[in-house]
Write a protein that holds these residues in place. Structure first.
Motif, PDB file in Angstrom:
ATOM      1  N   ASN A 126      -0.629  -1.934  32.205  1.00 43.90           N
ATOM      2  CA  ASN A 126       0.810  -1.874  31.911  1.00 43.90           C
ATOM      3  C   ASN A 126       1.472  -3.190  32.306  1.00 43.90           C
ATOM      4  OD1 ASN A 126       0.733   0.877  31.042  1.00 43.90           O
ATOM      5  ND2 ASN A 126       0.499   1.429  33.194  1.00 43.90           N
ATOM      6  N   LEU A 127       2.332  -3.698  31.443  1.00 45.11           N
ATOM      7  CA  LEU A 127       3.007  -4.963  31.702  1.00 45.11           C
ATOM      8  C   LEU A 127       3.918  -4.850  32.915  1.00 45.11           C
ATOM      9  CD1 LEU A 127       3.470  -7.881  30.686  1.00 45.11           C
ATOM     10  CD2 LEU A 127       5.428  -6.996  29.392  1.00 45.11           C
ATOM     11  N   LYS A 128       3.699  -5.737  33.876  1.00 45.32           N
ATOM     12  CA  LYS A 128       4.525  -5.780  35.086  1.00 45.32           C
ATOM     13  C   LYS A 128       5.584  -6.872  34.992  1.00 45.32           C
ATOM     14  CE  LYS A 128       3.922  -3.345  38.005  1.00 45.32           C
ATOM     15  NZ  LYS A 128       4.471  -1.993  38.145  1.00 45.32           N
ATOM     16  N   SER A 129       5.228  -7.988  34.361  1.00 51.47           N
ATOM     17  CA  SER A 129       6.156  -9.112  34.273  1.00 51.47           C
ATOM     18  C   SER A 129       5.704 -10.046  33.167  1.00 51.47           C
ATOM     19  CB  SER A 129       6.197  -9.863  35.609  1.00 51.47           C
ATOM     20  OG  SER A 129       7.174 -10.879  35.586  1.00 51.47           O
ATOM     21  N   ARG A 130       6.664 -10.821  32.662  1.00 52.43           N
ATOM     22  CA  ARG A 130       6.357 -11.858  31.687  1.00 52.43           C
ATOM     23  C   ARG A 130       7.358 -12.983  31.879  1.00 52.43           C
ATOM     24  NH1 ARG A 130      10.085 -11.495  27.362  1.00 52.43           N
ATOM     25  NH2 ARG A 130      11.119  -9.483  27.294  1.00 52.43           N
ATOM     26  N   GLY A 131       6.970 -14.166  31.469  1.00 52.89           N
ATOM     27  CA  GLY A 131       7.877 -15.295  31.570  1.00 52.89           C
ATOM     28  C   GLY A 131       7.447 -16.392  30.628  1.00 52.89           C
ATOM     29  N   ALA A 132       8.427 -17.089  30.072  1.00 51.80           N
ATOM     30  CA  ALA A 132       8.147 -18.165  29.119  1.00 51.80           C
ATOM     31  C   ALA A 132       8.925 -19.413  29.498  1.00 51.80           C
ATOM     32  CB  ALA A 132       8.526 -17.725  27.704  1.00 51.80           C
ATOM     33  N   GLY A 133       8.345 -20.547  29.153  1.00 48.78           N
ATOM     34  CA  GLY A 133       9.044 -21.815  29.312  1.00 48.78           C
ATOM     35  C   GLY A 133       9.004 -22.380  30.711  1.00 48.78           C
ATOM     36  N   GLN A 134       9.968 -23.225  31.007  1.00 44.57           N
ATOM     37  CA  GLN A 134      10.012 -23.994  32.241  1.00 44.57           C
ATOM     38  C   GLN A 134       9.995 -23.124  33.499  1.00 44.57           C
ATOM     39  OE1 GLN A 134      10.048 -27.482  32.231  1.00 44.57           O
ATOM     40  NE2 GLN A 134       9.777 -27.367  34.426  1.00 44.57           N
ATOM     41  N   ALA A 135      10.741 -22.031  33.522  1.00 44.20           N
ATOM     42  CA  ALA A 135      10.860 -21.198  34.725  1.00 44.20           C
ATOM     43  C   ALA A 135       9.798 -20.108  34.799  1.00 44.20           C
ATOM     44  CB  ALA A 135      12.249 -20.570  34.773  1.00 44.20           C
ATOM     45  N   ALA A 136       8.920 -20.034  33.821  1.00 49.53           N
ATOM     46  CA  ALA A 136       7.955 -18.933  33.746  1.00 49.53           C
ATOM     47  C   ALA A 136       7.069 -18.830  34.983  1.00 49.53           C
ATOM     48  CB  ALA A 136       7.092 -19.089  32.497  1.00 49.53           C
ATOM     49  N   ALA A 137       6.598 -19.941  35.493  1.00 46.18           N
ATOM     50  CA  ALA A 137       5.705 -19.898  36.649  1.00 46.18           C
ATOM     51  C   ALA A 137       6.408 -19.323  37.872  1.00 46.18           C
ATOM     52  CB  ALA A 137       5.151 -21.292  36.945  1.00 46.18           C
ATOM     53  N   ASP A 138       7.670 -19.646  38.049  1.00 44.19           N
ATOM     54  CA  ASP A 138       8.415 -19.089  39.181  1.00 44.19           C
ATOM     55  C   ASP A 138       8.577 -17.583  39.047  1.00 44.19           C
ATOM     56  OD1 ASP A 138       8.687 -21.588  40.362  1.00 44.19           O
ATOM     57  OD2 ASP A 138      10.588 -21.990  39.352  1.00 44.19           O
ATOM     58  N   VAL A 139       8.849 -17.122  37.834  1.00 48.12           N
ATOM     59  CA  VAL A 139       8.975 -15.686  37.584  1.00 48.12           C
ATOM     60  C   VAL A 139       7.656 -14.992  37.924  1.00 48.12           C
ATOM     61  CG1 VAL A 139       9.257 -13.947  35.764  1.00 48.12           C
ATOM     62  CG2 VAL A 139      10.775 -15.938  35.835  1.00 48.12           C
ATOM     63  N   LEU A 140       6.560 -15.569  37.475  1.00 47.17           N
ATOM     64  CA  LEU A 140       5.254 -14.957  37.701  1.00 47.17           C
ATOM     65  C   LEU A 140       4.841 -15.012  39.159  1.00 47.17           C
ATOM     66  CD1 LEU A 140       3.066 -13.647  35.789  1.00 47.17           C
ATOM     67  CD2 LEU A 140       5.051 -14.617  34.690  1.00 47.17           C
ATOM     68  N   GLN A 141       5.231 -16.043  39.873  1.00 50.50           N
ATOM     69  CA  GLN A 141       4.871 -16.136  41.291  1.00 50.50           C
ATOM     70  C   GLN A 141       5.382 -14.915  42.050  1.00 50.50           C
ATOM     71  OE1 GLN A 141       3.058 -18.735  42.963  1.00 50.50           O
ATOM     72  NE2 GLN A 141       2.996 -17.083  44.466  1.00 50.50           N
ATOM     73  N   GLY A 142       6.640 -14.564  41.833  1.00 44.54           N
ATOM     74  CA  GLY A 142       7.203 -13.392  42.502  1.00 44.54           C
ATOM     75  C   GLY A 142       6.500 -12.106  42.090  1.00 44.54           C
ATOM     76  N   ALA A 143       6.189 -11.981  40.818  1.00 41.29           N
ATOM     77  CA  ALA A 143       5.510 -10.781  40.330  1.00 41.29           C
ATOM     78  C   ALA A 143       4.101 -10.668  40.918  1.00 41.29           C
ATOM     79  CB  ALA A 143       5.457 -10.795  38.808  1.00 41.29           C
ATOM     80  N   LEU A 144       3.401 -11.784  41.027  1.00 43.54           N
ATOM     81  CA  LEU A 144       2.072 -11.770  41.636  1.00 43.54           C
ATOM     82  C   LEU A 144       2.147 -11.370  43.105  1.00 43.54           C
ATOM     83  CD1 LEU A 144       0.615 -14.954  39.940  1.00 43.54           C
ATOM     84  CD2 LEU A 144      -0.419 -12.670  39.845  1.00 43.54           C
ATOM     85  N   GLU A 145       3.141 -11.875  43.809  1.00 41.01           N
ATOM     86  CA  GLU A 145       3.301 -11.525  45.219  1.00 41.01           C
ATOM     87  C   GLU A 145       3.585 -10.034  45.390  1.00 41.01           C
ATOM     88  OE1 GLU A 145       6.281 -14.281  46.549  1.00 41.01           O
ATOM     89  OE2 GLU A 145       4.879 -15.970  46.460  1.00 41.01           O
ATOM     90  N   ARG A 146       4.331  -9.446  44.448  1.00 41.66           N
ATOM     91  CA  ARG A 146       4.586  -8.007  44.533  1.00 41.66           C
ATOM     92  C   ARG A 146       3.335  -7.199  44.180  1.00 41.66           C
ATOM     93  NH1 ARG A 146       9.166 -10.035  42.325  1.00 41.66           N
ATOM     94  NH2 ARG A 146       8.641  -9.458  40.171  1.00 41.66           N
ATOM     95  N   LEU A 147       2.560  -7.689  43.237  1.00 38.04           N
ATOM     96  CA  LEU A 147       1.359  -6.974  42.806  1.00 38.04           C
ATOM     97  C   LEU A 147       0.242  -7.096  43.848  1.00 38.04           C
ATOM     98  CD1 LEU A 147       0.339  -5.306  40.385  1.00 38.04           C
ATOM     99  CD2 LEU A 147      -0.514  -7.435  39.399  1.00 38.04           C
ATOM    100  N   PHE A 148       0.217  -8.204  44.573  1.00 39.89           N
ATOM    101  CA  PHE A 148      -0.800  -8.466  45.592  1.00 39.89           C
ATOM    102  C   PHE A 148      -0.132  -8.750  46.935  1.00 39.89           C
ATOM    103  CE2 PHE A 148      -2.812  -9.843  41.614  1.00 39.89           C
ATOM    104  CZ  PHE A 148      -4.007  -9.158  41.659  1.00 39.89           C
ATOM    105  N   PRO A 149       0.463  -7.733  47.573  1.00 41.53           N
ATOM    106  CA  PRO A 149       1.135  -7.986  48.856  1.00 41.53           C
ATOM    107  C   PRO A 149       0.134  -8.443  49.906  1.00 41.53           C
ATOM    108  CG  PRO A 149       1.068  -5.633  48.384  1.00 41.53           C
ATOM    109  CD  PRO A 149       0.505  -6.337  47.181  1.00 41.53           C
ATOM    110  N   GLN A 150       0.551  -9.386  50.712  1.00 36.82           N
ATOM    111  CA  GLN A 150      -0.335  -9.930  51.761  1.00 36.82           C
ATOM    112  C   GLN A 150      -0.306  -9.070  52.993  1.00 36.82           C
ATOM    113  OE1 GLN A 150      -2.393 -12.514  51.260  1.00 36.82           O
ATOM    114  NE2 GLN A 150      -1.645 -12.670  49.170  1.00 36.82           N
TER     115      GLN A 150
END
Length: 150
Positions: A126-150
């Protein structure tokens, strides 16, 4: 229309070719998956590749699978020799679909041909997050941190 949060991972059919191995939707289910669309002519894509490698190193051991999709934006980008050279030059080692006919772009709702474009799916597909363009990596960073809590 782009995929929305909660949308299922589309089938990965219609690629004109694969490099570094190929995958299917079924083979990805059970693991979180990051799919990134990129293009030879996209400087943002190239600038984000070190960050993508960091994600693979940080989250790969926790189960993240990464799939690349090369989506040409110009006719000369359909040349597989050029794509293969870029894969080597930029150390893109994950399976890479060649989307010369934009079948995967359509399946993901990327009708605007955005690159880079990232899609993060959970282990259930199931899609958790998506992002396009210049800010996409920042959007995904937060989503990855939520999906893989430390």
């Amino acid at each position: 229309m782009p995929l929305r949060t909660g949308s299922p991972l589309p089938e990965l059919t219609g690629a004109t070719d694969w490099r570094n191995g190929d995958v299917s939707r079924e083979s990805l289910l059970g693991s979180p998956v990051l799919i990134h669309f990129w293009s030879l002519s996209c400087y943002i894509c190239k600038n984000n590749l070190p960050r993508l490698r960091e994600w693979k190193e940080a989250y790969g051991p926790q189960g993240l699978k990464v799939i690349a999709v090369h989506m040409p934006r110009e006719e000369d980008e359909t040349d597989l020799t050029k794509v293969e050279a870029a894969l080597e030059q930029f150390s893109i080692t994950e399976p890479c679909a060649i989307d010369n006919e934009h079948a995967l772009s359509s399946a993901f709702g990327n009708d605007q041909a955005w690159v880079p474009y990232y899609f993060l799916f959970d282990a259930d597909g199931n899609l958790k997050s998506r992002g396009a363009g210049q800010a996409a990596a920042d959007v995904l960073q937060g989503a990855l941190e939520r999906l893989f809590p430390q």
